[in-house]
Design a protein around this motif. Structure first.
Motif, PDB file in Angstrom:
ATOM      1  N   LEU A 159       1.661  33.296   1.145  1.00 50.24           N
ATOM      2  CA  LEU A 159       1.598  32.944  -0.275  1.00 50.24           C
ATOM      3  C   LEU A 159       2.696  31.950  -0.612  1.00 50.24           C
ATOM      4  O   LEU A 159       3.784  31.963  -0.018  1.00 50.24           O
ATOM      5  CB  LEU A 159       1.753  34.192  -1.144  1.00 50.24           C
ATOM      6  N   SER A 160       2.416  31.110  -1.609  1.00 51.18           N
ATOM      7  CA  SER A 160       3.413  30.170  -2.111  1.00 51.18           C
ATOM      8  C   SER A 160       4.466  30.907  -2.927  1.00 51.18           C
ATOM      9  O   SER A 160       4.300  32.096  -3.248  1.00 51.18           O
ATOM     10  CB  SER A 160       2.721  29.130  -3.006  1.00 51.18           C
TER      11      SER A 160
ATOM     12  N   GLY B 140       1.749  38.290   1.646  1.00 49.72           N
ATOM     13  CA  GLY B 140       1.060  39.165   0.713  1.00 49.72           C
ATOM     14  C   GLY B 140       0.779  40.533   1.318  1.00 49.72           C
ATOM     15  O   GLY B 140       1.054  40.798   2.499  1.00 49.72           O
ATOM     16  N   GLU B 141       0.217  41.426   0.517  1.00 51.01           N
ATOM     17  CA  GLU B 141      -0.062  42.799   0.968  1.00 51.01           C
ATOM     18  C   GLU B 141      -1.016  42.836   2.147  1.00 51.01           C
ATOM     19  O   GLU B 141      -0.950  43.733   2.994  1.00 51.01           O
ATOM     20  CB  GLU B 141      -0.639  43.618  -0.202  1.00 51.01           C
TER      21      GLU B 141
ATOM     22  N   SER C  41      -1.202  24.662  -1.176  1.00 50.39           N
ATOM     23  CA  SER C  41      -1.833  25.565  -2.138  1.00 50.39           C
ATOM     24  C   SER C  41      -2.781  24.761  -3.008  1.00 50.39           C
ATOM     25  O   SER C  41      -2.336  23.861  -3.744  1.00 50.39           O
ATOM     26  CB  SER C  41      -0.781  26.243  -3.025  1.00 50.39           C
TER      27      SER C  41
ATOM     28  N   ASP D 281       7.116  26.367 -14.090  1.00 50.05           N
ATOM     29  CA  ASP D 281       6.511  26.370 -12.764  1.00 50.05           C
ATOM     30  C   ASP D 281       6.284  24.973 -12.200  1.00 50.05           C
ATOM     31  O   ASP D 281       5.945  24.830 -11.023  1.00 50.05           O
ATOM     32  CB  ASP D 281       5.189  27.142 -12.786  1.00 50.05           C
TER      33      ASP D 281
ATOM     34  N   THR E 288       5.934  33.453   1.241  1.00 47.99           N
ATOM     35  CA  THR E 288       6.088  34.905   1.333  1.00 47.99           C
ATOM     36  C   THR E 288       4.806  35.478   1.941  1.00 47.99           C
ATOM     37  O   THR E 288       3.823  34.766   2.113  1.00 47.99           O
ATOM     38  CB  THR E 288       6.328  35.524  -0.055  1.00 47.99           C
TER      39      THR E 288
ATOM     40  N   GLN F 248       4.789  30.731  -5.942  1.00 50.46           N
ATOM     41  CA  GLN F 248       4.113  31.136  -7.179  1.00 50.46           C
ATOM     42  C   GLN F 248       3.149  32.303  -6.948  1.00 50.46           C
ATOM     43  O   GLN F 248       2.484  32.755  -7.884  1.00 50.46           O
ATOM     44  CB  GLN F 248       3.321  29.958  -7.760  1.00 50.46           C
ATOM     45  N   GLY F 249       3.048  32.772  -5.672  1.00 48.48           N
ATOM     46  CA  GLY F 249       2.138  33.874  -5.366  1.00 48.48           C
ATOM     47  C   GLY F 249       0.711  33.445  -5.136  1.00 48.48           C
ATOM     48  O   GLY F 249      -0.200  34.279  -5.106  1.00 48.48           O
ATOM     49  N   THR F 250       0.477  32.139  -4.961  1.00 45.05           N
ATOM     50  CA  THR F 250      -0.878  31.634  -4.755  1.00 45.05           C
ATOM     51  C   THR F 250      -1.159  31.468  -3.263  1.00 45.05           C
ATOM     52  O   THR F 250      -0.247  31.220  -2.470  1.00 45.05           O
ATOM     53  CB  THR F 250      -1.064  30.278  -5.460  1.00 45.05           C
TER      54      THR F 250
END
Length: 519
Positions: free
Chosen positions: A148-149, A142-143, A127, A262, A140, A151-153
């Motif tokens: 994604l990491s 994403g939509e 990331s 984080d 994870t 952290q959602g990045t």
């Protein structure tokens, strides 16, 4: 003499101007530093900016700047903000500093000499925004189906020749460290890291060849250090590593690394492993604080809710912002803020309670006693109030601040303020002026003693405002540390030299919020 105390913030990534989260962490660190100084400890406090890495290089390219020019510009914004926030740092370090490059290369060579670095090829997920590598199992979806990491990045697949650090070698020592009481707090962060390390550690890629904005790896192979090797080393650069010397001997190991939740992995897994490899003592404590949310929502440029801390300071004042952030949010947990919440809290607790207490007491002493302090003997009610204030300021407040429970400590202080205001209402010194002027003097001077203790205690949080109250009371500069709270003769000394209270000026004016901003 108490042990010296070394506190650091995370160094801040200056790919944009500072936001409220940067202000929150740095104010908290400053509060701790000031608190420890008042307890009589010699304190070293370091903050600064983390200026290398792919993210900075890409941002500079997008803006048509060199990375160094971007770093110079943005680092200047952070330093300006911290000066405005009255941050009492001893060094503002930049990872572009020459001594930092030298220190980073020295710790690299120490790890290499230990046999903990080897050259291989990295293939995996990276990331850019986090400047972090992630295992497939951590990702994870994403939509839009993108990976994604945690952290959602966004992450991207990376392949390149790299130096690796033998992180796997340190799994058992790290588990032992994480199980050491007090090393990592709060407990929720410790549990996360114990789970992460217990699952097994892979060796860590610690160099890059795809860009050159960073500390050069010693040798001719064209690698730059992974930004976190370089960034974490700042904590020892600032004390003179690798040369040692008086500062190094006095302040290392660090008393506290204060960081956001984080980046706990970097500070409690990677950093201790690097230090173990280089045979350097480990920091005593790492504390991972929570995030500040804007009306319960994470700040985002796309939502248009990013808060400029300089704007808050311009509107509400430095000490108002410092007080709100420390009093409102239980430290370690996420917290929410808004302009109206700040105004309401500061008006209720500082302006209406402590500020009004100081203003009306000093005004009555000035008007009804011509400002002259006299020797007096407190009666039972007076002694009870002074005892309650002393307990809050000398016991509850410092106990909670030592444990980083700022909001709890401030609440104990505030209860003592409320007790003083209740005492004023019950004693009604304005009525005593006619019926019992001698009793009036006792009441007012009891309040002077209480206000002095309250102002001394709250100094780490609102240093300028507390100093203004102590100035008006006539408390000398060398009588304002926490040891002075045990001095029972200070009032007699002031009265003995005929000290006079001048006409007071309000210290905590009420704040206003435009009607269109009210919730």
């Amino acid at each position: 003499m108490p042990d010296p105390y070394y506190i650091t913030t995370a160094i801040h990534y200056p790919n944009g101007k500072p936001h409220i989260g940067h202000a929150y962490e740095t104010i908290a660190a400053d509060v701790i530093a000031r608190f420890q100084r008042l307890r009589g400890r010699e304190v070293r406090f370091q903050t600064g900016t983390d200026e290398h890495g792919l993210k900075m290089a890409q941002k500079a390219r997008d803006l048509g700047q060199t990375p160094r020019d971007l770093a110079n510009e943005m680092s200047g914004h952070f330093r300006t903000l911290f000066d405005v926030l009255n941050i009492s740092y001893d060094r503002f370090i930049r990872t572009t500093d020459a001594d930092h490059h030298r220190a980073s290369q020295a710790i690299w060579q120490a790890m290499e000499a230990k046999g903990d670095l080897y050259l291989d090829r990295y293939e995996g997920w990276y990331s850019i925004r986090d400047e972090a590598y992630y295992d497939e199992k951590e990702l994870t979806t994403g939509e839009g189906g993108e990976k994604l990491s945690p952290q959602g990045t966004p992450v991207e697949w990376t392949e390149e020749e790299t130096w690796f650090f033998r992180l796997s070698k340190y799994q058992e020592p790290l588990l032992e460290l994480l199980n050491t009481p007090g090393f990592l707090e709060p407990e929720s962060r410790r549990n996360e890291m114990l789970a992460f390390v217990s699952c097994g550690l892979n060796d860590l890629s610690v160099s890059r060849t795809s860009f050159d904005w960073g500390v050069k790896v010693p040798g001719p192979d064209g690698h730059v250090m992974y930004v976190w090797v370089d960034a974490l080393t700042n904590y020892i650069t600032g004390l003179g590593y690798p040369d040692g010397g008086e500062m190094w001997d006095k302040f290392w190991p660090a008393s506290l690394h204060l960081i956001g939740k984080d980046i706990v992995r970097f500070h409690t897994v990677y950093w201790p492993a690097f230090l173990m490899s280089a045979d350097i003592a480990l920091p005593q404590k790492v504390f991972g604080h929570g995030f500040l949310l804007n009306r319960g929502m994470k700040e985002s440029k796309s939502l248009g809710n990013v808060t400029d801390p300089m704007e808050l300071v311009d509107r509400f004042g430095v000490d108002s912002l410092r007080y709100f952030l420390m009093a409102e949010v239980p430290f370690g947990k996420d917290g929410s803020y808004s302009a109206e919440a700040l105004v309401n809290k500061v008006n209720a607790e500082l302006a209406n309670s402590f500020g009004n207490l100081a203003q009306r007491t000093l005004s009555m002493v000035f008007k009804n006693m011509e400002g002259v302090l006299e020797q007096f003997a407190p009666a039972t009610d007076d002694a009870a109030l002074l005892s309650r204030v002393k307990q809050a300021c000398s016991e509850a407040f410092p106990r909670e601040f030592e444990a980083l429970n700022f909001s709890v400590g401030i609440e104990a202080w505030l209860r003592a303020v409320y007790a003083c205001n209740q005492y004023v209402d019950e004693q009604a010194p304005w009525g005593l002026k006619k019926t019992d002027p001698e009793r009036m003097k006792v009441v007012l001077q009891t309040l002077i003693m209480a206000i002095r203790d309250l102002a001394i205690a709250i100094q780490p949080v609102v240093p300028d405002k507390a100093a203004a109250v102590l100035d008006q009371l006539g408390i000398p500069a060398d009588g304002r540390d926490y040891a002075a709270l045990a001095d029972n003769d200070w009032f007699a000394r002031l009265a003995g030299v005929g000290h006079t209270i001048a006409a007071p000026k309000p210290v905590f004016p009420r704040l206003d919020l435009p009607a269109d901003e009210a919730a």
